[in-house]
Design a protein around this motif. Structure first.
Motif: not given
Lengths: 65, 245
Positions: B121-130, B167-173, B175-179, B183-185
């Motif tokens: 898929a080109w896009w998924v509504w994954d936490a990292r991508l979103t 800037s609150v969005n930066v740590p969200i990006i 740590f998104s793969v941990k929290w 699908l993102h590695q």
């Protein structure tokens, strides 16, 4: 499977190069061109303003004389 | 001999310094791009699972890192401008935004290109991508808000608030793969070590350095135009050789 899927599996390096690197470098080239253009335009505006100020000053001094 | 660094926080002195630094950053960036791509495509081996497709990593990861880092730098400058009312800080924040937005776009674009053969898929509504997409929107919002206000000092203050809150969005990006279960590695390179081949690491870090130097060169060039535009009524601008010629 679409024809794009088949093509990308047969030509992975072309897919990677054309799809990501070529696009990224095109974006960089556009950004550089925009920055150079902006610099030219801004310099032109500043020069025009300076010339207008010089002319106004000359006119004023001519009137006083 | 002590250097007075505060001297360069004034547009008058910074303008000349930036002009001298740009060719060095640009040339170093070009050399590192060539070296990084050579290592990435000629030296680094193919991945045992992803084959040749993994080579998108050499542009995807540096672009993603820079999109986040540039946002923090932009927010930092915006905060400095807001707190201390320093002219150059606000100009720097304005100059960083378009480059940061482009890196966020490249990150999303190359991610989609990588996602298609790997995830199907080109896009998924994954936490990292979103969250990365939200970062792009924050950059665009900053640029649009700044452009919509005629008075530059008021525009600086309004857009600085958006930059700081965003800037609150930066740590969200990050740590998104941990929290979240995404699908993102997760991170391949950690403080505890990495399973990546050494040539892959060399290529990735070389292109990261190249992108970093490119961003500095472009931002410095852009901020020089902003200084020219905003200080055009001052005597020192009218005495510049490029203005007099």
């Amino acid at each position: 499977m679409s024809s794009l899927d088949i093509w990308m599996r047969e030509n992975p390096l072309a897919y990677v190069w054309l799809g990501s690197y070529a696009v990224a470098f095109l974006i960089f080239a556009i950004e550089i061109a925009m920055v150079i253009h902006k610099r030219k335009i801004t310099l032109q505006q500043v020069r025009l303003m300076r010339e207008a100020e010089d002319e106004a000053r000359d006119d004023k001094s001519g009137e006083n004389n | 001999m002590a250097i007075n660094w505060f001297k360069y926080s004034a547009p008058t002195t910074f303008y000349g310094l930036a002009g001298k630094l740009i060719p060095w950053f640009a040339a170093s960036s070009a050399i590192l791009f060539v070296a990084g791509l050579y290592i990435g495509f000629a030296v680094a081996p193919a991945d045992y699972q992803q084959g040749e497709f993994y080579r998108i990593i050499f542009i995807h990861v540096p672009a993603s890192i820079l999109s986040m880092f540039l946002y923090l730098v932009m927010a930092g400058y915006a905060a400095l401008g807001l707190i201390f009312n320093t002219r150059l800080s606000a100009m720097m924040a304005t100059a960083i935004a378009p480059t940061g937005a482009l890196f966020a776009f490249i990150s999303l674009w190359t991610g989609a290109l990588w996602g298609k053969p790997m995830w199907g898929a080109w896009w998924v509504w994954d936490a990292r991508l979103t969250s990365e997409l939200i970062l792009l929107f924050l950059y665009l919002g900053f640029i649009a808000l700044h452009a919509s206000i005629d008075d530059p000092r008021r525009a600086d203050r309004a857009s600085a608030l958006l930059a700081i809150v965003g800037s609150v969005n930066v740590p969200i990006i990050y740590f998104s793969v941990k929290w979240w279960n995404t699908l993102h590695q997760g991170s391949t390179i950690k403080f505890s070590g990495t399973s990546m081949h050494v040539a892959m690491q060399q290529a990735m870090f070389t292109v990261l350095a190249a992108c970093w130097l490119y961003a500095i060169a472009v931002v410095l060039a852009r901020v020089r135009s902003i200084i020219l535009e905003r200080e055009r009524n001052t005597t020192w601008i009218n005495e510049l050789p490029e203005v007099r010629s």
